[in-house]
Design a protein around this motif. Structure first.
Motif, PDB file in Angstrom:
ATOM      1  N   LEU A  67     -11.176 -27.121  11.084  1.00  0.00           N
ATOM      2  CA  LEU A  67      -9.930 -26.812  11.804  1.00  0.00           C
ATOM      3  C   LEU A  67      -9.676 -27.334  12.896  1.00  0.00           C
ATOM      4  O   LEU A  67     -10.454 -27.645  13.804  1.00  0.00           O
ATOM      5  CB  LEU A  67     -10.082 -25.341  12.150  1.00  0.00           C
ATOM      6  N   VAL A  68      -8.402 -28.122  13.080  1.00  0.00           N
ATOM      7  CA  VAL A  68      -8.000 -28.536  14.380  1.00  0.00           C
ATOM      8  C   VAL A  68      -6.924 -27.445  14.874  1.00  0.00           C
ATOM      9  O   VAL A  68      -6.253 -27.016  14.391  1.00  0.00           O
ATOM     10  CB  VAL A  68      -7.369 -29.790  13.965  1.00  0.00           C
ATOM     11  N   LEU A  69      -7.460 -27.192  16.326  1.00  0.00           N
ATOM     12  CA  LEU A  69      -6.583 -26.050  17.049  1.00  0.00           C
ATOM     13  C   LEU A  69      -5.809 -26.599  18.004  1.00  0.00           C
ATOM     14  O   LEU A  69      -6.112 -27.256  18.856  1.00  0.00           O
ATOM     15  CB  LEU A  69      -7.720 -25.134  17.829  1.00  0.00           C
ATOM     16  N   PRO A  70      -4.423 -26.581  18.015  1.00  0.00           N
ATOM     17  CA  PRO A  70      -3.697 -26.885  18.598  1.00  0.00           C
ATOM     18  C   PRO A  70      -3.131 -25.981  19.838  1.00  0.00           C
ATOM     19  O   PRO A  70      -3.255 -24.822  19.670  1.00  0.00           O
ATOM     20  CB  PRO A  70      -2.233 -27.407  17.860  1.00  0.00           C
ATOM     21  N   ASN A  71      -2.740 -26.422  20.917  1.00  0.00           N
ATOM     22  CA  ASN A  71      -2.015 -25.433  22.097  1.00  0.00           C
ATOM     23  C   ASN A  71      -0.572 -25.267  21.701  1.00  0.00           C
ATOM     24  O   ASN A  71      -0.051 -25.826  20.623  1.00  0.00           O
ATOM     25  CB  ASN A  71      -2.148 -25.828  23.441  1.00  0.00           C
ATOM     26  N   GLY A  72       0.366 -24.646  22.625  1.00  0.00           N
ATOM     27  CA  GLY A  72       1.742 -24.583  22.285  1.00  0.00           C
ATOM     28  C   GLY A  72       2.455 -25.507  22.320  1.00  0.00           C
ATOM     29  O   GLY A  72       3.570 -25.694  21.574  1.00  0.00           O
ATOM     30  N   ASP A  73       2.062 -26.828  23.019  1.00  0.00           N
ATOM     31  CA  ASP A  73       2.810 -28.013  22.880  1.00  0.00           C
ATOM     32  C   ASP A  73       2.240 -28.888  21.890  1.00  0.00           C
ATOM     33  O   ASP A  73       2.816 -30.083  21.736  1.00  0.00           O
ATOM     34  CB  ASP A  73       2.405 -28.664  24.286  1.00  0.00           C
ATOM     35  N   GLY A  74       1.327 -28.658  21.027  1.00  0.00           N
ATOM     36  CA  GLY A  74       0.986 -29.290  19.997  1.00  0.00           C
ATOM     37  C   GLY A  74      -0.268 -30.212  20.035  1.00  0.00           C
ATOM     38  O   GLY A  74      -0.773 -30.903  19.276  1.00  0.00           O
ATOM     39  N   ALA A  75      -0.641 -30.307  21.388  1.00  0.00           N
ATOM     40  CA  ALA A  75      -1.869 -31.251  21.811  1.00  0.00           C
ATOM     41  C   ALA A  75      -3.157 -30.460  20.973  1.00  0.00           C
ATOM     42  O   ALA A  75      -3.258 -29.045  21.038  1.00  0.00           O
ATOM     43  CB  ALA A  75      -2.056 -31.287  23.087  1.00  0.00           C
ATOM     44  N   ILE A  76      -4.038 -30.967  20.972  1.00  0.00           N
ATOM     45  CA  ILE A  76      -5.288 -30.669  20.119  1.00  0.00           C
ATOM     46  C   ILE A  76      -6.252 -30.011  21.380  1.00  0.00           C
ATOM     47  O   ILE A  76      -6.425 -30.807  22.213  1.00  0.00           O
ATOM     48  CB  ILE A  76      -5.924 -31.681  19.256  1.00  0.00           C
ATOM     49  N   VAL A  77      -6.431 -28.870  21.337  1.00  0.00           N
ATOM     50  CA  VAL A  77      -7.407 -28.052  22.290  1.00  0.00           C
ATOM     51  C   VAL A  77      -8.815 -28.500  21.748  1.00  0.00           C
ATOM     52  O   VAL A  77      -9.736 -28.487  22.663  1.00  0.00           O
ATOM     53  CB  VAL A  77      -7.200 -26.628  21.973  1.00  0.00           C
ATOM     54  N   ALA A  78      -9.217 -28.260  20.436  1.00  0.00           N
ATOM     55  CA  ALA A  78     -10.470 -28.264  19.879  1.00  0.00           C
ATOM     56  C   ALA A  78     -10.341 -28.364  18.596  1.00  0.00           C
ATOM     57  O   ALA A  78      -9.553 -28.191  17.926  1.00  0.00           O
ATOM     58  CB  ALA A  78     -11.307 -26.919  20.357  1.00  0.00           C
ATOM     59  N   ALA A  79     -11.863 -28.898  18.146  1.00  0.00           N
ATOM     60  CA  ALA A  79     -11.926 -29.087  16.362  1.00  0.00           C
ATOM     61  C   ALA A  79     -13.159 -28.385  16.106  1.00  0.00           C
ATOM     62  O   ALA A  79     -14.013 -28.387  16.826  1.00  0.00           O
ATOM     63  CB  ALA A  79     -12.022 -30.361  16.289  1.00  0.00           C
ATOM     64  N   PHE A  80     -13.103 -27.621  14.968  1.00  0.00           N
ATOM     65  CA  PHE A  80     -14.351 -26.806  14.546  1.00  0.00           C
ATOM     66  C   PHE A  80     -14.687 -27.255  13.053  1.00  0.00           C
ATOM     67  O   PHE A  80     -13.739 -27.591  12.276  1.00  0.00           O
ATOM     68  CB  PHE A  80     -13.732 -25.462  14.334  1.00  0.00           C
ATOM     69  N   LEU A  81     -15.870 -27.362  12.991  1.00  0.00           N
ATOM     70  CA  LEU A  81     -16.479 -27.898  11.327  1.00  0.00           C
ATOM     71  C   LEU A  81     -17.535 -26.703  11.198  1.00  0.00           C
ATOM     72  O   LEU A  81     -18.419 -26.303  11.651  1.00  0.00           O
ATOM     73  CB  LEU A  81     -17.155 -29.070  11.486  1.00  0.00           C
ATOM     74  N   GLY A  82     -17.155 -26.035   9.981  1.00  0.00           N
ATOM     75  CA  GLY A  82     -18.099 -25.209   9.578  1.00  0.00           C
ATOM     76  C   GLY A  82     -19.563 -25.641   8.935  1.00  0.00           C
ATOM     77  O   GLY A  82     -19.233 -26.939   8.383  1.00  0.00           O
TER      78      GLY A  82
END
Length: 482
Positions: A67-82
């Motif tokens: 999962l790649v988590l964007p902020n309101g501007d579309g920039a990536i805040v963090a990525a998560f790997l299960g």
């Protein structure tokens, strides 16, 4: 063409140390998590957004999910790997890390999680970033991963070896014939200060140092047969002797027993055993393991011409055994026989041969699970332990002595095909065992050398199977003394 060593600087750049990042380098945190709760706890300022975005994307932190988590501007805040939970309670992504280079947007990520079995996970990441680009460039932007994890250095060593093996296997046979394979091996020897030599063509028939089966198999090819021989000492004159033998059939037409077209399509990979042992040798030398290493590679092409050997021919091998030819498409065990006999003459502590030897092995275990054969139960246990620990699968098969009569020749001592249609991988291993009598321990690996379809860390194409397991076995059996 000569396949050069991997660009170590470029490969190492895939895992830059944190202090190698410039002050202006934009980085993205990568978290390996075992649950959604764990994911939320590491981004408390974005917990609500994460919950909503996870639901929308169907992300449940299952092993391998990204999962790649964007902020309101579309920039990536963090990525998560299960991930799974490792035995020590830490996240264990295993080879799922190998998918990241193809799934994450281009950029530099910082691994924020302490991992279980980090060495394997980081190796998977590097191997997943590989593609064969000699003729077709890789189009995706680079994905870098910054980490100071202690598994980093050994991950780099193992990735270098596997990638060198992959490059050799993936190179077309019109560019990597016996001469080019030997030159590539000489390049490896030179890079690590090893002593190496090559015996070429009719010199293989020298009565004082004969290799008649290697010569016979390669005699019909325009590119003359040859034997590569390398020595490297990482310890002292009393260090254990480790000998690696790899099948270097650069293309196998089947000879006069010509293969059908669909069986010939991937025969550029028939030097996969040579590629594997060269990759393993690279790892051993790069890690400076305290062994006296010898590498033997018969480099040939099994072609069709007036000099081609025939069914029913009888060849007297280096060891003195007369070998009756039942099928010219069973050539790999012939060239290995002469090379094994040479290696065996100095009674190494451990001798390992690797070869893309039999279709029977694929029928039994498929392309992903190479069988290995040994009479040494202790060695077998060490191989199995290393295989499981480093996600480099192999499976022991028996050297079933009751089948030994199946390789008896009618007019020669032994036949290269045997006299029964069953257990082809076992009878091939029994054939090779006839050429090993002095080595203190010996194992034979019947690898496929190819990944049929993309999987995390294992892109479609050439694969140097089993060498990560073997590197870790050797490192544990013969540890460095600090």
């Amino acid at each position: 063409m000569v396949v050069s060593l991997p660009d170590f600087d470029a490969l190492d750049a895939q895992l830059p140390l944190p202090d190698s990042l410039g002050d202006d380098t934009a980085t993205i945190p990568l978290h390996c998590v075992t649950s959604l709760d764990a994911a939320g706890s590491v981004v408390p300022d974005h917990r609500e957004a994460l919950a909503n975005w996870s639901k929308a994307q169907g992300f449940e932190a299952k092993p391998g999910q990204l999962l790649v988590l964007p902020n309101g501007d579309g920039a990536i805040v963090a990525a998560f790997l299960g991930c799974e939970t490792g035995d020590d309670g830490r996240p264990n992504p295993g080879f799922a890390m190998g998918a990241l280079a193809g799934q994450l947007p281009a950029g530099t990520y910082v691994l924020e999680t302490g991992l279980a079995n980090s060495e394997t996970a980081l190796t998977a990441f590097l191997l997943g970033a590989y593609s064969y680009t000699a003729f077709k460039p890789y189009k995706r932007g680079p994905v870098h991963l910054a980490t100071n994890d202690p598994g980093r250095e050994r991950a780099l060593i193992q990735a270098r070896g596997v990638i060198f093996g992959r490059e050799l296997i993936n190179t077309p046979a019109n560019l990597l014939g016996p001469a080019a394979l030997a030159e590539s091996a000489l390049g490896l020897a030179d890079a690590f200060g090893a002593d190496a030599s090559v015996i070429v063509g009719d010199d293989l028939l020298n009565s004082d140092n004969p290799f008649p089966m290697i010569h016979t198999v390669g005699a019909a090819a325009k590119d003359a047969p040859r034997l590569f021989d390398m020595r490297w000492n990482g310890g002292d004159d009393t260090a254990p002797k480790l000998t690696l033998v790899g099948k270097g059939v650069c293309f196998d037409s089947g000879g006069l027993n010509i293969k059908p077209g669909n069986s010939m399509a991937l025969m550029k990979k028939d030097m996969g055993g040579a590629a594997a042992v060269l990759g393993l040798a690279l790892m051993i030398m790069q890690a400076k393991l305290p062994v006296r290493l010898r590498v033997l590679i018969p480099c040939v092409e099994n072609s069709i011409a007036s000099e081609a050997f025939r069914p029913s021919d009888v060849i007297t091998s280096r060891k003195g055994l007369s070998v009756e030819i039942g099928n010219t498409d069973a050539e790999g065990r012939l060239v290995l026989g002469d090379a094994l006999a040479l290696g065996d003459e100095e009674a190494p502590d451990l001798m390992i041969d690797m070869a893309t030897l039999t279709g029977a092995a694929r029928v039994a275990l498929g392309p992903d699970l190479p069988p290995f054969f040994t009479d040494d139960d202790v060695l077998a246990g060490e191989i199995e332990t290393a295989s499981q620990a480093h996600d480099d699968p192999v499976w022991r098969m028996p050297l079933w002595n009751r089948y030994d009569n199946a390789i008896a020749g009618k007019v020669g001592d032994i036949s290269n095909t045997g006299n029964m249609p069953f257990a082809g991988a076992i009878t091939a291993a029994l054939f090779l065992r006839r050429f090993v009598s002095n080595a203190k321990s010996w194992a034979h690996f019947d690898i496929y050398g190819w990944t049929p379809s993309n999987r995390p860390g294992r892109p479609e194409g050439g694969e140097a199977q089993a060498i990560r397991a073997l590197f870790n076995l050797v490192a544990k059996r013969y540890p460095k003394m600090d």
